[in-house]
Design a protein around this motif. Structure first.
Motif, PDB file in Angstrom:
ATOM      1  N   LYS A 169       0.772  -1.149   0.033  1.00 43.76           N
ATOM      2  CA  LYS A 169      -0.117  -0.037  -0.135  1.00 43.76           C
ATOM      3  C   LYS A 169       0.857   1.336  -0.205  1.00 43.76           C
ATOM      4  N   GLU A 170       1.885   1.211   0.759  1.00 41.65           N
ATOM      5  CA  GLU A 170       3.020   2.375   0.832  1.00 41.65           C
ATOM      6  C   GLU A 170       3.668   2.457  -0.469  1.00 41.65           C
ATOM      7  N   ALA A 171       3.926   1.201  -0.977  1.00 40.19           N
ATOM      8  CA  ALA A 171       4.398   1.569  -2.482  1.00 40.19           C
ATOM      9  C   ALA A 171       3.589   2.203  -3.357  1.00 40.19           C
ATOM     10  N   GLN A 172       2.305   1.744  -3.216  1.00 36.48           N
ATOM     11  CA  GLN A 172       1.392   2.347  -4.276  1.00 36.48           C
ATOM     12  C   GLN A 172       1.293   3.742  -4.254  1.00 36.48           C
ATOM     13  N   ALA A 342       8.492  -2.949  -3.587  1.00 37.21           N
ATOM     14  CA  ALA A 342       9.043  -2.100  -4.752  1.00 37.21           C
ATOM     15  C   ALA A 342       9.002  -2.847  -6.038  1.00 37.21           C
ATOM     16  N   LYS A 343       9.274  -4.198  -6.136  1.00 31.35           N
ATOM     17  CA  LYS A 343       9.123  -4.924  -7.379  1.00 31.35           C
ATOM     18  C   LYS A 343       7.723  -5.241  -7.607  1.00 31.35           C
ATOM     19  N   SER A 344       6.822  -5.451  -6.710  1.00 34.64           N
ATOM     20  CA  SER A 344       5.323  -5.826  -6.942  1.00 34.64           C
ATOM     21  C   SER A 344       4.840  -4.490  -7.523  1.00 34.64           C
ATOM     22  N   VAL A 345       5.051  -3.339  -7.264  1.00 35.83           N
ATOM     23  CA  VAL A 345       4.301  -2.158  -7.732  1.00 35.83           C
ATOM     24  C   VAL A 345       4.979  -1.307  -8.521  1.00 35.83           C
ATOM     25  N   GLY A 346       6.223  -1.322  -8.535  1.00 37.45           N
ATOM     26  CA  GLY A 346       6.789  -0.479  -9.720  1.00 37.45           C
ATOM     27  C   GLY A 346       6.965  -1.175 -11.086  1.00 37.45           C
ATOM     28  N   GLU A 347       6.323  -0.373 -12.178  1.00 40.15           N
ATOM     29  CA  GLU A 347       6.269  -0.732 -13.352  1.00 40.15           C
ATOM     30  C   GLU A 347       7.525  -0.700 -14.367  1.00 40.15           C
ATOM     31  N   ASN A 348       8.390  -0.100 -13.652  1.00 40.34           N
ATOM     32  CA  ASN A 348       9.729   0.059 -14.625  1.00 40.34           C
ATOM     33  C   ASN A 348      10.716   0.197 -13.477  1.00 40.34           C
ATOM     34  N   GLU A 349      12.028  -0.046 -13.933  1.00 42.55           N
ATOM     35  CA  GLU A 349      13.133   0.121 -13.091  1.00 42.55           C
ATOM     36  C   GLU A 349      13.261   1.321 -12.449  1.00 42.55           C
ATOM     37  N   ALA A 350      12.896   2.368 -12.849  1.00 43.97           N
ATOM     38  CA  ALA A 350      13.121   3.704 -12.369  1.00 43.97           C
ATOM     39  C   ALA A 350      12.164   3.632 -10.907  1.00 43.97           C
ATOM     40  N   GLU A 351      10.831   3.384 -11.582  1.00 42.89           N
ATOM     41  CA  GLU A 351       9.569   3.377 -10.419  1.00 42.89           C
ATOM     42  C   GLU A 351      10.172   2.289  -9.121  1.00 42.89           C
ATOM     43  N   ARG A 352      10.786   1.326  -9.680  1.00 42.87           N
ATOM     44  CA  ARG A 352      11.089   0.455  -8.452  1.00 42.87           C
ATOM     45  C   ARG A 352      12.178   0.821  -7.835  1.00 42.87           C
ATOM     46  N   LYS A 353      13.141   1.616  -8.319  1.00 38.99           N
ATOM     47  CA  LYS A 353      14.277   2.129  -7.446  1.00 38.99           C
ATOM     48  C   LYS A 353      13.740   3.271  -6.560  1.00 38.99           C
ATOM     49  N   ALA A 354      12.915   4.109  -7.047  1.00 37.98           N
ATOM     50  CA  ALA A 354      12.532   5.265  -6.306  1.00 37.98           C
ATOM     51  C   ALA A 354      11.453   4.877  -5.212  1.00 37.98           C
ATOM     52  N   ILE A 355      10.802   3.999  -5.233  1.00 35.52           N
ATOM     53  CA  ILE A 355       9.919   3.190  -4.506  1.00 35.52           C
ATOM     54  C   ILE A 355      10.545   2.517  -3.238  1.00 35.52           C
TER      55      ILE A 355
END
Length: 387
Positions: A169-172, A342-355
């Motif tokens: 939820k926090e990742a979203q 982060a992996k389950s919510v981020g849709e690309n590498e940049a999003e995953r790393k930021a989350i």
């Protein structure tokens, strides 16, 4: 029992327990698996009652508890604690919630000693459990000594799933912030602790490091004795570890990498299973209610206090509760859950790393705050009340 045979059987039990934990991604903890195996072995007489003592690992474990506590101190960076002071404070307050709720509702337990044992296990890890156990065994309270083992075994089963849902939820929320341009990308803050420390070369090998850490434990014991025991040896050892890491005298994770560290950790953890050999089935059955009460009351206290303090600090409810729940598992669970969210919510590498950058530093520091620091302090003080 033959010492070599006892040692070999224990290694087999622990290897299997770690295998199960790895296969279930620590949802089923190695402590729980080992506890079940040892308990079944002792109750069916498959394992002799003196197996743990015969292995000599119990003796080793009681000797080097202080060494491991100094090591824990060297895992903590003052610099990172300053950056994440809000997280640290929420962690401390959430442990306060565990203590407060268990004492407030302690009348539900038939024995106040169960309350103290529950606080030590719910709020912390192996060291806190060992401290509570040693006090209970010294007082002849074997069922009280076993309660922290059972709690420690089930902590991950309760803590991991709840934290996983909350961190997603926090990742979203963070993904929405990132897409709106309100969350910075990945920062370069993840630094490998490469410093070697300032110890002379003669003290950088296995034996030299153990000498240096042993000297620190002896100093902690001396200082504790000077206070008449009012300040626990392990509290002083933890603080000395933090100071020596921060001043660069000891490298980060001072015992990691030396040949003996794995065996030392195993020996400390083996202390936990000692009381299982003499526990009767009726005693075990009597622990079911205290076990359920411990989780229901302790976790509720952590959640309530974490939400309140998190609100004051400006953290979201999912993040605040997740910080409080780190008391149930600590590191490396804090890192693994952050990465998975982060992996389950981020849709690309940049999003995953930021989350991940928005979650992981908080979770890792939270684990230090709850399990490594606050729990050891609280338990060191409260175990004096057991008896």
């Amino acid at each position: 029992m033959n010492p070599v045979l006892a040692f070999t059987i224990i290694m087999l039990v622990w290897a299997f327990s770690e295998f199960v934990a790895k296969k279930t991604k620590s949802l089923i903890s190695s402590l729980l698996v080992a506890s079940i195996i040892f308990l079944a072995g002792f109750k069916t007489n498959l394992f002799p009652q003196d197996m743990l003592e015969s292995s000599s690992l119990l003796t080793l474990g009681t000797v080097i508890v202080g060494f491991v506590i100094v090591h824990l101190g060297t895992t903590i960076s003052f610099k990172e604690l300053k950056k994440q002071w809000k997280t640290f404070l929420i962690g401390v307050i959430s442990v306060g919630g565990i203590v407060a709720f268990l004492f407030i509702f302690g009348s539900l337990f038939e024995d106040r000693n169960y309350v103290i044992a529950a606080i030590s296990a719910i709020s912390g890890g192996t060291i806190s459990v060992v401290l509570a156990q040693e006090a209970a065994v010294a007082a002849g309270l074997m069922s009280v000594a076993v309660l922290p083992v059972l709690i420690a075994g089930f902590q991950g089963i309760i803590g991991f799933p709840i934290s996983s849902v909350l961190l997603r939820k926090e990742a979203q929320r963070l993904k929405t912030e990132y897409r709106a341009g309100r969350l910075p990308g990945e920062s370069a803050e993840e630094k490998k602790a490469t410093e070697k420390g300032k110890l002379p070369k003669i003290f950088q090998g296995t034996s030299g490091t153990l000498f240096a850490v042993g000297a620190v434990v002896l100093i902690a014991t001396l200082v504790s004795n000077l206070t008449g025991g009012m300040v626990n040896t392990f509290i002083i050892a933890l603080m000395l570890g933090i100071v020596l890491r921060s001043t660069g005298v000891f490298k980060a994770n001072v015992l990691s990498g030396i040949d003996a560290f794995g065996l030392m950790m195993l020996a400390v953890m083996l202390i936990i299973f000692g009381p299982l050999a003499s526990l009767s089935m009726s005693d075990l059955a009597a622990l079911i209610v205290p076990l359920l009460l411990s989780f229901a009351i302790g976790v509720a206290g952590s959640i309530v206090f974490a939400i309140i303090s998190g609100k004051i600090m400006g953290y979201s409810v999912p993040m605040s509760v997740s910080i409080g729940l780190t008391a149930l598992y600590g590191f490396p669970g804090t890192m693994i859950l952050s990465q998975e969210a982060a992996k389950s919510v981020g849709e690309n590498e940049a999003e995953r790393k930021a989350i991940e950058a928005g979650i992981m530093p908080k979770m890792v520091i939270a684990g230090f705050s709850t399990v490594t620091i606050t729990s050891v302090f609280v338990t060191s003080i409260l175990v004096g009340l057991i008896g």
